[in-house]
Enzyme design. Structure first.
Site: not given
Ligand code: UN1
Length: 513
Positions: A243, A248, A265-266, A299-300
């Site tokens: 999140g 976090g 995993e923030l 998150c990416t």
């Molecule tokens: C996320 O956004 O919490 O690499 C994870 C990616 C996905 C995971 C993202 N496999 O975009």
């Protein structure tokens, strides 16, 4: 959304109008408030889920403790066999589950299916892993001694996941933790409670058929106060939380206060560096998918494009042109690229970011805005936007969870680009577009990207499950999914065995009695 078969999907997944959000397996109960789940796709009420109370939680955690005592004695490959069967069910239900993810969360149906595929992939990985879970053997300094290490099940794993990957992130954690012999208690996002219930339904059925003890797959539902029940509970040795950085920091402190372990995993602030040697066509595909896929809520997601001055105008024009092709609308309609944001609060954050970047001196290249009218009644559809900005802007330093891409220019060589790329507090994903070996290797070197993920000639999002997933700095340092990420779900033990008739001490110490 009815023309897309949502009713049938809900039926296939065993969802009711009102669902209990607490479960230890096939035992469902819940005495908390009702959470209504509205779809950002069309604003319709999809269903209701009852939240977990303190008493409900107590029942869950004591059941999980008891279940763990038995589960940990099952041979790991037998635990793997249960995960294999769970995976068969995921394969069978891939379409309805992908559809529900798309409808409740708002990502495109293709991405919903992709998320279920990630669950399938991690389960395959976990099944193979169940025959490994290997430690090392070492050579003892003492004659007639053997030394090795082994991994034992850890206990209860608390999983807190976010709305943006409402099913995959649970599976990354749970598939590994199950083969490792742990009991899992999952608190999904209160923004996507139905997908959580749907997943737990699938697991509960398979677990019951295999006589897995109750509590090994448990679900709790609610807001942060329900999460807190776990983070402060020393019966839960590991908390895995995905999140925001803000969340976090709160979780990390609560868990650290009782010396528990956390896997965080923030947020990310992911950039693509585009050098003069980049393939422009691929750069555009990577950058646009990275920035607008999942409506910028991964998150990416790509937040920054750091482009060399020699190719800046070319890249800018190509990306702006590509944005004109983007179709925004119902994500279940496969003609659309981008669906809605999760809710109206997310829309506000997006609007604030666009205002701030202008206030700080940025220049809008592709105008954003909230869409209105037919098909956009939920009020959650926005136009992906691009702004020229500088890395030091406060808003650029901050992760906005939406489709806002910042374009910036670098002069000089890759180290100048890296200064910008690494010049943020987050450290999740990063990428470089180049056909130049020297640039690519510098980017990957010790002096290169400081992120947990560093890619060459692909974008920042769309990681495969085979690698460890996570990032450095304020991203939290945790690693989930592939490689040796499983180790955090187990407790390591070093064993030294003396098979002589003497008792020689280590370090040559003499202690004669
Ligand atoms: C996320 O956004 O919490 O690499 C994870 C990616 C996905 C995971 C993202 N496999 O975009």
């Amino acid at each position: 959304a009815e023309e897309f078969g949502i009713k049938q999907a809900l039926k296939d997944l065993g969802l009711k109008d009102i669902n209990n959000g607490t479960s230890t397996g096939n035992d469902w109960f819940s005495n908390g408030d009702i959470i209504e789940s509205y779809s950002p796709v069309d604003g319709a009420l999809i269903g209701k889920v009852k939240a977990t109370t303190k008493e409900d939680y107590e029942k869950v955690v004591t059941t999980a403790e008891k279940g763990f005592k038995e589960w940990r004695t099952w041979p790991a490959p037998q635990r793997g066999e249960v995960v294999r069967q769970f995976n068969d069910e995921l394969r069978r239900l891939k379409e309805p589950l992908g559809k529900l993810v798309s409808y409740e969360m708002g990502k495109s149906y293709q991405e919903g299916l992709g998320e279920v595929q990630e669950m399938i992939d991690i389960c395959d990985f976990a099944v193979g892993l169940s025959r490994q879970l290997h430690g090392l053997t070492m050579h003892s300094e003492r004659p007639g001694h053997r030394m090795y290490e082994q991994y034992h099940p850890l206990g209860i794993v608390g999983i807190i996941s976010a709305f943006n990957f409402p099913v995959a992130v649970w599976a990354w954690n749970t598939a590994l933790a199950w083969v490792c012999g742990d009991a899992c208690i999952w608190k999904g996002s209160e923004k996507t409670p139905l997908t959580s219930v749907a997943c737990q339904n699938i697991a509960a059925k398979v677990f019951e058929e295999n006589k897995v003890p109750a509590g090994i797959s448990s679900l709790i539902t609610g807001d942060y106060t329900v999460g807190e029940m776990m983070t402060k509970d020393d019966r839960v040795p590991l908390i895995s939380a995905t999140g925001s950085i803000k969340m976090g920091k709160i979780v990390a402190q609560a868990v650290a206060a009782r010396l528990g372990k956390s896997l965080l995993e923030l947020g990310g602030n992911n950039a693509i560096i585009v050098t003069p040697d980049a393939n422009i066509k691929n750069t555009v595909i990577g950058a646009v998918f990275g920035a607008v896929g999942t409506c910028g809520q991964r998150c990416t997601s790509t937040r920054r494009l750091i482009v060399h001055e020699d190719v800046y105008d070319k890249v800018k024009d190509a990306v702006v042109k590509a944005y004109k092709q983007i179709k925004i609308g119902n994500p279940l309609d496969e003609n659309n690229h981008v669906g809605p944001l999760i809710d109206k609060d997310a829309v506000k954050n997006y609007q604030t970011a666009l205002k701030k970047v202008v206030d700080e001196g940025g220049k809008i290249l592709v105008e954003g805005g909230v869409l209105e009218g037919e098909g956009y009644e939920s009020g959650c559809y926005v136009k992906p936007a691009i702004a020229e900005a500088e890395n030091h802007f406060e808003i650029v330093q901050h992760e906005t969870f939406g489709p806002v891409l910042y374009l910036m220019k670098y002069k000089g060589d890759v180290s100048d680009a890296l200064k910008l790329q690494n010049g943020v507090k987050q450290g999740l994903s990063s990428a470089i577009m180049t056909n130049n070996l020297r640039e690519a290797e510098r980017f990957l070197s010790t002096e290169g990207s400081d992120c947990g993920i560093a890619n060459v000639n692909i974008g920042t999002s769309g990681a495969e499950i085979g690698g460890a997933f996570g990032g450095e700095k304020e991203t939290g340092g945790g690693r989930e999914s592939g490689s040796d990420a499983w180790k955090i779900y187990m407790r390591r033990q070093t064993n030294t065995i003396n098979y002589t008739t003497e008792l020689p001490l280590a370090q040559g110490i003499k202690f004669d009695l």
